[in-house]
Design a protein around this motif. Structure first.
Motif, PDB file in Angstrom:
ATOM      1  N   LEU A  15      16.796  11.702   9.403  1.00 42.49           N
ATOM      2  CA  LEU A  15      15.753  12.347   9.280  1.00 42.49           C
ATOM      3  C   LEU A  15      14.697  11.349   8.723  1.00 42.49           C
ATOM      4  O   LEU A  15      13.391  11.106   9.087  1.00 42.49           O
ATOM      5  N   VAL A  16      14.971  10.416   7.924  1.00 45.94           N
ATOM      6  CA  VAL A  16      13.908   9.348   7.277  1.00 45.94           C
ATOM      7  C   VAL A  16      13.459   8.586   8.442  1.00 45.94           C
ATOM      8  O   VAL A  16      12.318   8.353   8.730  1.00 45.94           O
ATOM      9  N   HIS A  17      14.541   8.332   9.322  1.00 45.12           N
ATOM     10  CA  HIS A  17      13.981   7.376  10.439  1.00 45.12           C
ATOM     11  C   HIS A  17      13.106   8.029  11.357  1.00 45.12           C
ATOM     12  O   HIS A  17      12.148   7.412  11.860  1.00 45.12           O
ATOM     13  N   ARG A  18      13.308   9.367  11.663  1.00 46.27           N
ATOM     14  CA  ARG A  18      12.503  10.251  12.339  1.00 46.27           C
ATOM     15  C   ARG A  18      11.176  10.289  11.825  1.00 46.27           C
ATOM     16  O   ARG A  18      10.162  10.000  12.569  1.00 46.27           O
ATOM     17  N   ILE A  19      11.040  10.511  10.456  1.00 49.43           N
ATOM     18  CA  ILE A  19       9.677  10.525   9.813  1.00 49.43           C
ATOM     19  C   ILE A  19       8.868   9.097   9.939  1.00 49.43           C
ATOM     20  O   ILE A  19       7.708   9.345  10.138  1.00 49.43           O
ATOM     21  N   LYS A  20       9.654   7.996   9.396  1.00 51.60           N
ATOM     22  CA  LYS A  20       8.951   6.657   9.572  1.00 51.60           C
ATOM     23  C   LYS A  20       8.398   6.201  10.832  1.00 51.60           C
ATOM     24  O   LYS A  20       7.517   5.473  11.062  1.00 51.60           O
ATOM     25  N   THR A  21       9.234   6.824  11.863  1.00 53.78           N
ATOM     26  CA  THR A  21       8.923   6.402  13.450  1.00 53.78           C
ATOM     27  C   THR A  21       7.499   7.174  13.806  1.00 53.78           C
ATOM     28  O   THR A  21       6.857   6.463  14.360  1.00 53.78           O
ATOM     29  N   HIS A  22       7.445   8.429  13.523  1.00 51.48           N
ATOM     30  CA  HIS A  22       6.368   8.875  13.766  1.00 51.48           C
ATOM     31  C   HIS A  22       5.160   9.129  13.084  1.00 51.48           C
ATOM     32  O   HIS A  22       3.975   9.247  13.306  1.00 51.48           O
ATOM     33  N   TRP A  23       5.448   8.931  11.616  1.00 53.77           N
ATOM     34  CA  TRP A  23       4.446   8.942  10.584  1.00 53.77           C
ATOM     35  C   TRP A  23       4.767   7.764   9.685  1.00 53.77           C
ATOM     36  O   TRP A  23       5.052   7.936   8.605  1.00 53.77           O
ATOM     37  N   PRO A  24       4.381   6.497  10.159  1.00 57.69           N
ATOM     38  CA  PRO A  24       4.932   5.042   9.344  1.00 57.69           C
ATOM     39  C   PRO A  24       4.061   5.138   8.206  1.00 57.69           C
ATOM     40  O   PRO A  24       4.260   4.298   7.361  1.00 57.69           O
ATOM     41  N   ASP A  25       3.034   5.838   8.065  1.00 56.68           N
ATOM     42  CA  ASP A  25       2.137   5.672   6.712  1.00 56.68           C
ATOM     43  C   ASP A  25       2.549   6.832   5.619  1.00 56.68           C
ATOM     44  O   ASP A  25       2.064   6.611   4.781  1.00 56.68           O
ATOM     45  N   ALA A  26       3.522   7.461   6.136  1.00 60.04           N
ATOM     46  CA  ALA A  26       3.926   8.373   5.115  1.00 60.04           C
ATOM     47  C   ALA A  26       4.764   7.869   3.740  1.00 60.04           C
ATOM     48  O   ALA A  26       5.508   6.849   4.116  1.00 60.04           O
ATOM     49  N   GLN A  27       4.193   8.200   2.812  1.00 63.27           N
ATOM     50  CA  GLN A  27       5.073   7.687   1.581  1.00 63.27           C
ATOM     51  C   GLN A  27       6.156   8.576   1.166  1.00 63.27           C
ATOM     52  O   GLN A  27       6.073   9.867   0.733  1.00 63.27           O
ATOM     53  N   LEU A  28       7.464   7.994   1.287  1.00 67.61           N
ATOM     54  CA  LEU A  28       8.477   8.879   1.216  1.00 67.61           C
ATOM     55  C   LEU A  28       9.471   8.344  -0.131  1.00 67.61           C
ATOM     56  O   LEU A  28       9.462   7.222  -0.450  1.00 67.61           O
ATOM     57  N   THR A  29       9.661   9.520  -0.991  1.00 64.72           N
ATOM     58  CA  THR A  29      10.341   9.107  -2.169  1.00 64.72           C
ATOM     59  C   THR A  29      11.962   9.984  -1.720  1.00 64.72           C
ATOM     60  O   THR A  29      11.804  11.295  -1.411  1.00 64.72           O
ATOM     61  N   TRP A  30      12.725   9.375  -2.064  1.00 62.87           N
ATOM     62  CA  TRP A  30      14.128  10.075  -1.942  1.00 62.87           C
ATOM     63  C   TRP A  30      15.049  10.006  -3.201  1.00 62.87           C
ATOM     64  O   TRP A  30      15.209   8.949  -3.881  1.00 62.87           O
ATOM     65  N   PHE A 131      14.199  20.346   9.041  1.00 64.96           N
ATOM     66  CA  PHE A 131      13.203  20.057   8.053  1.00 64.96           C
ATOM     67  C   PHE A 131      12.232  19.245   8.437  1.00 64.96           C
ATOM     68  O   PHE A 131      10.809  19.446   8.330  1.00 64.96           O
ATOM     69  N   GLY A 132      12.645  18.177   9.525  1.00 67.70           N
ATOM     70  CA  GLY A 132      11.576  17.810  10.150  1.00 67.70           C
ATOM     71  C   GLY A 132      10.623  18.610  11.100  1.00 67.70           C
ATOM     72  O   GLY A 132       9.281  18.192  10.905  1.00 67.70           O
ATOM     73  N   ASP A 133      11.369  19.470  11.553  1.00 72.96           N
ATOM     74  CA  ASP A 133      10.472  20.312  12.502  1.00 72.96           C
ATOM     75  C   ASP A 133       9.710  21.328  11.429  1.00 72.96           C
ATOM     76  O   ASP A 133       8.487  21.756  11.964  1.00 72.96           O
ATOM     77  N   ALA A 134      10.041  21.619  10.199  1.00 72.36           N
ATOM     78  CA  ALA A 134       9.382  22.597   9.335  1.00 72.36           C
ATOM     79  C   ALA A 134       8.028  21.597   9.010  1.00 72.36           C
ATOM     80  O   ALA A 134       6.825  22.307   8.673  1.00 72.36           O
ATOM     81  N   LEU A 135       8.385  20.401   8.871  1.00 72.57           N
ATOM     82  CA  LEU A 135       6.824  19.331   8.394  1.00 72.57           C
ATOM     83  C   LEU A 135       6.287  19.384   9.560  1.00 72.57           C
ATOM     84  O   LEU A 135       4.798  18.899   9.513  1.00 72.57           O
ATOM     85  N   GLY A 136       6.523  19.543  10.906  1.00 67.86           N
ATOM     86  CA  GLY A 136       5.825  19.226  11.960  1.00 67.86           C
ATOM     87  C   GLY A 136       5.945  17.701  12.546  1.00 67.86           C
ATOM     88  O   GLY A 136       5.302  17.410  13.314  1.00 67.86           O
ATOM     89  N   VAL A 137       7.085  17.163  12.164  1.00 72.06           N
ATOM     90  CA  VAL A 137       7.496  15.829  12.666  1.00 72.06           C
ATOM     91  C   VAL A 137       7.888  15.937  14.103  1.00 72.06           C
ATOM     92  O   VAL A 137       8.660  16.725  14.301  1.00 72.06           O
ATOM     93  N   PRO A 138       7.330  15.200  15.203  1.00 68.19           N
ATOM     94  CA  PRO A 138       7.893  15.331  16.480  1.00 68.19           C
ATOM     95  C   PRO A 138       9.442  15.008  16.653  1.00 68.19           C
ATOM     96  O   PRO A 138       9.849  14.108  15.865  1.00 68.19           O
ATOM     97  N   PRO A 139       9.970  15.744  17.410  1.00 71.68           N
ATOM     98  CA  PRO A 139      11.564  15.293  17.403  1.00 71.68           C
ATOM     99  C   PRO A 139      11.784  13.927  17.983  1.00 71.68           C
ATOM    100  O   PRO A 139      10.829  13.066  18.448  1.00 71.68           O
ATOM    101  N   LEU A 140      13.060  13.157  17.616  1.00 71.44           N
ATOM    102  CA  LEU A 140      13.507  11.799  18.108  1.00 71.44           C
ATOM    103  C   LEU A 140      14.831  12.011  18.423  1.00 71.44           C
ATOM    104  O   LEU A 140      15.711  12.312  17.671  1.00 71.44           O
ATOM    105  N   MET A 141      15.090  12.122  19.714  1.00 72.61           N
ATOM    106  CA  MET A 141      16.344  12.448  20.305  1.00 72.61           C
ATOM    107  C   MET A 141      16.961  11.327  21.168  1.00 72.61           C
ATOM    108  O   MET A 141      16.007  10.912  22.075  1.00 72.61           O
TER     109      MET A 141
END
Length: 334
Positions: A15-30, A131-141
């Motif tokens: 999921l992290v990879h999916r978010i960073k692929t589509h939203w590279p500027d997103a600031q992620l805290t895990w 959770f990616g779907d809930a955020l609106g991040v495009p799928p990565l399959m």
């Protein structure tokens, strides 16, 4: 927020990879567990906050201090355990996204203000992708991973490959002894793999159960090329798994680590449903007796039971035959 375990954090990394692929500027805290951080700490452009559950309430106080004065757009509550739910209270977020009602346990629903869509019979990884779907991040399959390893770990794996030639890995130990297969059967599979001109490497963690099981396997065969149980870091192991021809393992972290680097896995399952927790890209190579065990115990097939129902018993893994695993080895190596 996903604290544990290693396998589940491997699913979360997709999921992290999916978010960073589509939203590279997103600031992620895990927010992650202490052991799991040792594997994931090389993920690029991710801030980690280590939550050491062994510290009890002190861990929550440290988390609170780390996120003081921060307000997040979204908190992904990807763990239903009460400890994680309680700790999440110190995190301020506009959207607190949790699991749907069917997947909520331990009062999880009380701590969320938004929920993912229901997803019946979902693999854990697919459940995290909700959770990616809930955020609106495009799928990565299909799901993808990018967990860099240090150069030193890469060199260790290359040196192993050069030293022993093409090899398969057996990672025999699960988190509980009852989920381990029989050592003599691991030995028989190792001997079959050697007959296919592949070296056999034992891998595992530093715990006493891992080491004891490895020693038991070695007592039944002289066909193990190297025993690396307790002798590698998680990054060393990840690199070694990447160069392997295949991995044989029960429901344990290295099975999912191997999946992240594209290595096929022969999973051994009796207590949990491999459709939910099996090696994501190798479900067709699972040796499972779960369906029979759960129906005998519950009087219903798995389709009619709550998703995630577990079979219980200390001898269930003995019902997985050597023949069934050898047949899967042949499918992969031939």
């Amino acid at each position: 927020m996903r604290l544990s375990a290693i396998g589940d954090c491997c699913h979360a990394a997709a999921l992290v990879h999916r978010i960073k692929t589509h939203w590279p500027d997103a600031q992620l805290t895990w927010i992650i567990g202490k052991v799991e951080y040792q594997l994931m700490k090389t993920l690029p452009d991710v801030r980690f906050i280590v939550f050491d559950k062994k510290q009890g309430k002190a861990a929550t106080r440290q988390l609170q201090a780390a996120v003081k004065d921060e307000y997040f757009d979204a908190l992904l509550m990807m763990q239903v355990a009460l400890r994680a739910n309680l700790a999440s209270r110190v995190i301020k977020a506009k959207e607190r996204i949790g699991f749907d009602w069917a997947r909520s346990k331990e009062l999880h629903w009380l701590f969320a203000n938004k929920r993912v869509k229901p997803h019946g019979h979902a693999h854990v990884l697919d459940g995290f992708m909700d959770f990616g779907d809930a955020l609106g991040v495009p799928p990565l399959m299909p799901p993808q991973w990018h967990i860099p390893v240090p150069d030193a770990s890469e060199e260790k794996a290359k040196a192993l490959l050069e030293r022993v030639g093409p090899y398969a890995v057996i990672s025999p130990a699960a988190s509980k002894d009852e989920r381990n297969w029989l050592p003599e059967r691991y030995a028989q599979v190792a001997e079959h793999i050697r007959s296919k001109n592949k070296a056999v490497i034992l891998c595992g963690g530093p715990g006493s159960m891992d080491k004891t099981l490895a020693e038991a396997i070695l007592s039944h065969t002289d066909k193990i090329t190297e025993n690396l149980v307790g002798k590698t870091s998680l990054h060393d192991m990840l690199a070694i798994l990447r160069y392997a021809s295949l991995v044989v393992a029960p429901d344990t972290g290295p099975a999912h680590m191997a999946t992240t680097v594209g290595t096929p896995v022969i999973g051994l399952y009796a207590h949990s449903n491999p459709r939910r927790t099996g090696p994501y890209n190798s479900l067709s190579y699972v040796a499972s007796v779960y369906d029979q065990c759960i129906e005998e115990q519950k009087g219903k097939s798995w389709e009619k039971l709550p998703w995630g129902a577990r079979a219980k018993g200390k001898t269930l893994m003995s019902r997985i035959s050597t023949h069934s695993v050898v047949a899967l080895v042949d499918q992969l190596l031939d």
